[in-house]
Design a protein around this motif. Structure first.
Motif: not given
Length: 281
Positions: A151-177
């Motif tokens: 059920q939709f609630t106002n977006l207040k907090e997003i969890t981003f799990p990561t193992d700190f292995s960035l095998n991708y271009d960091i610009r992929i995170l733009q939609p998250l930003l």
């Protein structure tokens, strides 16, 4: 204008995903494309293999689908009459499911796919080929997966799990930003390890890279030790009431552990917390 693709099978589950998408993008000008895909049967005529003409396909598949899509559009206009920045379009197609999704993503320049799933049992079945599982693994487009009980609630907090292995271009995170900035939401970057170990040099460097990338966001790093990644994330998300879990499809270690496992029925966040899956374009 942001272009949103909404695959629908006319179930209440897909209707929930449509409602969620309208709320989710309420602050942005959007084109919403409602897409229903029929799988062509090779037995249209009394069980006899039949090569259908375009007229037959139009009559058997497209017209009934368009009528049902119009009913969905009417339902939307009644429940969401006020947002003048949203426009809706009906698309009916007959093709293989993923081929059709890919075609419309390209033709309509889709920014994000929003698709529903049947919660725990639905996600468990991804591994044997559900439509939702195929979309998030086989279509290179950012996808928002909406469980049936979300059920939709106002977006207040997003969890981003990561193992700190960035095998991708960091610009992929733009939609998250973009989401974080548009909603003034907080970001919780979560690292889970099976044993309490320190980060190696590459992980430390990538942590600093993430810190720099989200420098203007209310963000923080969190570290948990748990032999089960799924259990750790469930505990974290529920304790903080996070509204969304974001992951990168190319980060296979985390991605597969979260969505492709046999304990899905025990994980309540699968039933009510949406997932944002980021893809490289």
């Amino acid at each position: 204008m942001k272009n949103i693709l909404l695959p629908t099978d006319f179930s209440e589950n897909s209707w929930n995903a449509i409602q969620y998408a309208i709320h989710f993008f309420s602050k942005e000008p959007c084109h919403f494309y409602l897409l229903h895909i029929n799988r062509i049967s090779d037995n249209l005529m009394n069980g006899t293999p039949y090569l259908a003409t375009e007229d037959v396909l139009e009559y058997v598949y497209t017209k009934p689908s368009i009528e049902k899509l119009r009913q969905v559009l009417k339902r939307i206009s009644i429940l969401f009459p006020s947002n003048k920045n949203h426009r809706f379009y009906a698309l009916a197609d007959y093709n293989f499911f993923i081929e059709s999704i890919r075609k419309h993503v390209k033709e309509k320049n889709i920014d994000i796919i929003v698709i529903g799933t049947k919660g725990a049992s639905g996600l468990k079945k991804i591994i044997i080929g559900s439509n939702t599982g195929d979309v998030i693994t086989k279509v290179k487009c950012t996808t928002l997966v909406v469980p049936e009980k979300a059920q939709f609630t106002n977006l207040k907090e997003i969890t981003f799990p990561t193992d700190f292995s960035l095998n991708y271009d960091i610009r992929i995170l733009q939609p998250l930003l973009d989401l974080l900035e548009n909603n003034k939401a907080s970001l919780r970057i979560l690292h889970v390890s099976k044993n309490k170990t320190t980060l190696n040099n590459d992980q430390t460097r990538n942590r600093e890279l993430l810190d720099d990338y989200f420098i203007n966001i209310d963000s923080s790093f969190h570290y948990l030790t748990n032999r089960s990644l799924q259990d750790a994330i469930q505990c974290f998300v529920e304790s903080r009431n996070s509204n969304l879990i974001c992951m990168v499809a190319k980060n296979l270690n985390y991605f597969q552990q979260l969505l492709f496992h046999s304990k899905a029925e025990a994980l309540s966040y699968h039933m009510k917390t949406p997932f944002l899956v980021l893809h490289e374009s």
